[in-house]
Design an enzyme around this catalytic site. Structure first.
Site, short mmCIF file in Angstrom:
data_model
loop_
_atom_site.label_atom_id
_atom_site.label_comp_id
_atom_site.label_asym_id
_atom_site.label_seq_id
_atom_site.Cartn_x
_atom_site.Cartn_y
_atom_site.Cartn_z
N ALA A 79 0.87 -1.18 0.00
CA ALA A 79 0.00 0.00 0.00
C ALA A 79 0.90 1.23 0.00
O ALA A 79 2.06 1.15 0.38
CB ALA A 79 -0.89 -0.02 1.25
N GLY A 119 0.60 -5.11 0.59
CA GLY A 119 -0.55 -5.11 -0.32
C GLY A 119 -0.21 -5.64 -1.69
O GLY A 119 -1.08 -6.09 -2.43
N GLU A 122 -0.59 -9.28 -1.34
CA GLU A 122 -2.03 -9.50 -1.16
C GLU A 122 -2.78 -9.38 -2.47
O GLU A 122 -3.73 -10.09 -2.73
CB GLU A 122 -2.58 -8.54 -0.11
N GLU A 142 4.19 -5.95 7.05
CA GLU A 142 3.46 -4.87 7.69
C GLU A 142 3.78 -4.73 9.18
O GLU A 142 3.65 -3.66 9.74
CB GLU A 142 1.95 -5.08 7.51
#
Ligand code: T1G
Length: 703
Positions: A79, A119, A122, A142
């Protein structure tokens, strides 16, 4: 590579979806390419592009399968952390994007190079398949930001690799290579050479196979892996020390427990709850702050971007003691030849042996091959003659902390070193300007202050003298990255930044035990705050005798003097502030307690009890005050540099963000009031910020 000719073709003949996304259909495979430097982070535009691209692939009748690829240095690296505090709310949320990817009825393939992190992984887990270059890395780190994988990673990863491997990857933040990922089932194929071409071929095979591709959420193989119910508690116990003080690891364990025990949709809800707790936490704000702070230290405002860098191809190190040999290793590790100079043969031999021994330890741990060990040792040239430094591009002096000795060495270096060589001192507190004055080229002199063990600690204090040339500073800041250090620029003062900051903590600790608490109570409070050890245990480790004690002049005027006078020099003498058993386990010492009680009664203080928070404030508020002074004097460029220096140089608990960030959370007015109450003088900067409601951690150096 992902940047192979196929990718160029894809991008060349592609339709542009938005500024960072292209779409092409190549041999019946839709290729969606993200190109958003520096790391293809999932910014609003990237999310928009992904959503539009997969919707188009879904509807494109010519596309039988879909490949998601990235241009540049890496697959999506997570992210966009920069958006966390300023989200692009007009853009689709990450969950909506990933739902659209996962809903695609055609086989979807993520083509991974570089690092698929957070992310990014993911996103790849929402594709049916993942293919990768063998050297690519996949991870969910993370936890290093005080978070957990909040886009389904805690629920999808265990479905492929099982709970134990998922816990390792997420709670410890350990990425895996694509090669290992293939063995775990995380990567479906390794691609040699042109990644995109390989991914397209893989997608075509998947489309032709006729078997429906299975979504990761619908796979249960990993959950079916044999593991006992105790795996979670066993993992907690095994990692309790590493997780001490951190909030995110426990939430990650709970999220994986949910993956193993709940239906997918319920597990996702649990993940969201656990993520939200962390995202709102001060710890995550602190760790995200440090992430960017660490990457900002090399930016020197008064150095033009075009400042040239002097090429450093060969290095000389003077002094083969603990620091010199550790410093030499940094350059050997980077493949740079090092001439290591000592005055006597035995000291030189000890230094060489120490370097080899350190490498052999790494080899025994599997971190270094025998061949690499010998290659590094072959780069090391021992010498007893400083004349051998004549061609070095950089010479680092690492001898005893005596000004006369250092000035003698720099005067000699001035005669020996080639013109343009950078002459650096590893001094930890002496005046770099005074050392530079021993040469006729002060512009070439700089401080490179390594922290012990020099081959391990990531902090490098770069100390600019009054005359240090801009290109010498720029070269030092760039060289730090080459040797995998984080540079923090300091001007000249006693102790520079990190040592100067920690002096008030030691002074406050010594003063506090005259008022009631025992050394072990003080240490316990600091360890519970998050330090690995307290100030008194640190003194025992370093040795009470080496911190300025002189038997000839010692006159029992302090607790440390009395302990030294009775032979309690610390761990090396089975006793210092603590008693130590044969395994160096520390226990409170009745002898020390008697000495402390005696000084307490003589100090005139009425011994009283201090709660742990009071101890923490007494020791650490003066450190904050010193940091404010360092900013006022322009010694540090910015407050966040100070935080990076204390976290990386002294193990200040990262989850606090460092003293400056931590102070903002405490409240500056409260710190000013407390400092006054303890008889300290708050710095003007601290008073002003407290008055104005300003933040210390965003301050820059004043001078
Ligand atoms: N967001 C924004 N910027 C980032 C970024 C990120 N995720 N990662 C790196 N950058 C910037 C960095 O600030 C620097 O900028 C430049 O890229 C180069 O970075 C929903 C919530 C990828 C291994 O934790 O580990 O996904 O200083 O100097 O040494 O579950 O960057 O040049 O202006 O570090 O080659 C999870 C963090 C996010 C990965 C490259 N992802 N990044 O290392 O270069 S949270 C991460 C890294 C998340 C989801 C959750 C490294 C790297 P500038 P660099 P590098």
């Amino acid at each position: 590579m992902a940047n192979g000719q196929t990718l160029e073709a894809a991008q060349g003949g592609a339709d542009r979806i938005n500024s960072v996304t292209t779409y092409a259909c190549i041999e019946s495979v839709a290729v969606i390419t993200i190109d958003s430097p520096p790391v293809n982070a999932l910014s609003g535009d990237v999310r928009r592009g992904l959503l539009a691209g997969f919707r188009r692939a879904h509807e494109d009748p010519t596309a039988q399968a879909v490949v998601l690829a990235c241009a540049g240095r890496t697959f999506i690296a997570g992210a966009d952390i920069r958006e966390f505090d300023a989200p692009d709310t007009d853009a689709p949320g990450l969950h909506a994007v990933l739902d659209a990817i996962e809903a695609c009825p055609k086989p979807t393939v993520a083509a991974i190079h570089g690092t698929a992190l957070g992310g990014g992984l993911e996103t790849a887990l929402c594709c049916h398949f993942r293919v990768a270059l063998p050297e690519a890395k996949l991870g969910l780190p993370e936890v290093a930001l005080g978070l957990l994988p909040g886009a389904g990673g805690t629920q999808r990863l265990p479905r492929i690799v099982g709970a134990e491997a998922a816990l390792e990857m997420m709670a410890l933040g350990k990425p895996v290579t694509a090669t290992k990922g293939q063995a775990m089932g995380l990567v479906d194929a390794l691609i040699e050479g042109d990644l995109l071409a390989g991914a397209i071929a893989f997608a075509q095979d998947a489309a032709r196979s006729g078997t429906a591709a299975v979504r990761v959420r619908d796979r249960t193989g990993g959950l079916a892996l044999p593991h006992d119910a105790h795996v979670f508690d066993e993992f907690r116990r095994a990692n309790a020390r590493a997780f001490r003080g951190y909030e995110a690891p426990e939430n990650i364990v709970r999220a994986v427990e949910a993956a193993v025990t709940l239906p997918f949709a319920d597990g996702m809800k649990r993940e969201a709850e656990l993520f939200a707790e962390l995202f709102a936490s001060r710890q995550s704000a602190a760790l995200r702050y440090l992430f960017f702070a660490e990457r900002q230290t090399a930016r020197v405002p008064d150095l033009p971007a075009a400042t040239p860098i002097r090429p450093i191809a060969t290095v000389g190190v003077i002094g083969a003691g603990t620091m010199g040999s550790g410093i030499a290793m940094n350059f050997l590790n980077a493949g740079l030849p090092v001439t290591l100079v000592e005055r006597e043969e035995p000291a030189l031999e000890r230094g060489l042996a120490a370097i080899r021994r350190n490498y052999e330890v790494s080899q025994a741990k599997g971190k270094l091959t025998a061949q690499a060990l010998e290659e590094r040792m072959a780069l090391l040239r021992p010498s007893l003659d400083m004349a051998d430094l004549a061609q070095a591009d950089l010479v680092i002096e690492a001898v005893f902390e005596r000004m006369d000795l250092k000035q003698e060495i720099f005067a000699r270096l001035d005669q020996v070193a080639r013109p343009g060589a950078i002459l650096a001192t590893n001094t930890s507190f002496l005046d770099v300007d005074a050392i530079a004055a021993a040469t006729c080229r002060p512009a070439d002199v700089i401080g490179l202050h390594f922290f012990s063990p020099a081959n391990v600690m990531r902090l490098l204090e770069v100390v600019r003298g009054g005359a240090t040339a801009p290109d010498v500073i720029a070269t030092a800041m760039s060289l730090a990255r080459t040797i995998r250090k984080v540079p923090v620029l300091s001007r000249v003062c006693d102790g520079f930044i990190a040592n100067r900051m920690m002096t008030p903590r030691m002074n406050a600790a010594q003063a506090l035990i005259l008022e009631g608490p025992m050394p072990w109570e003080v240490d316990r409070a600091l360890v519970d705050y998050g330090f690995a050890m307290g100030p008194f245990a640190m003194l025992d480790l370093v040795g009470l005798d080496v911190i300025g004690w002189d038997a000839a002049t010692s006159n029992s005027s302090s607790i440390t003097q009395v302990l030294c006078e009775i032979g309690r020099w610390g761990q090396k003498r089975e006793g210092g502030f603590y008693d130590y058993d044969a395994a160096r386990r520390a226990t409170p010492s009745p002898v020390t307690e008697g000495v402390v009680r005696d000084f307490q009664s003589r100090s005139g203080h009425q011994a009283r009890t201090f709660v742990p928070q009071a101890i923490v404030e007494r020791l650490l508020f003066p450190v904050v005050n010193e940091g404010a002074r360092i900013l006022e004097e322009g010694i540090a460029l910015r407050a966040s540099d100070i935080d990076v220096a204390l976290v990386m140089g002294y193990g200040w608990p990262p989850f606090t963000g460092g003293p400056m960030f931590w102070a903002d959370g405490i409240g500056l007015q409260r710190i000013v009031d407390a400092l006054e109450a303890m008889g300290e003088t708050p710095s003007e900067l601290l008073r002003r910020l407290a008055r104005e409601g300003g933040a210390l951690s965003t301050c820059t150096g004043q001078a």
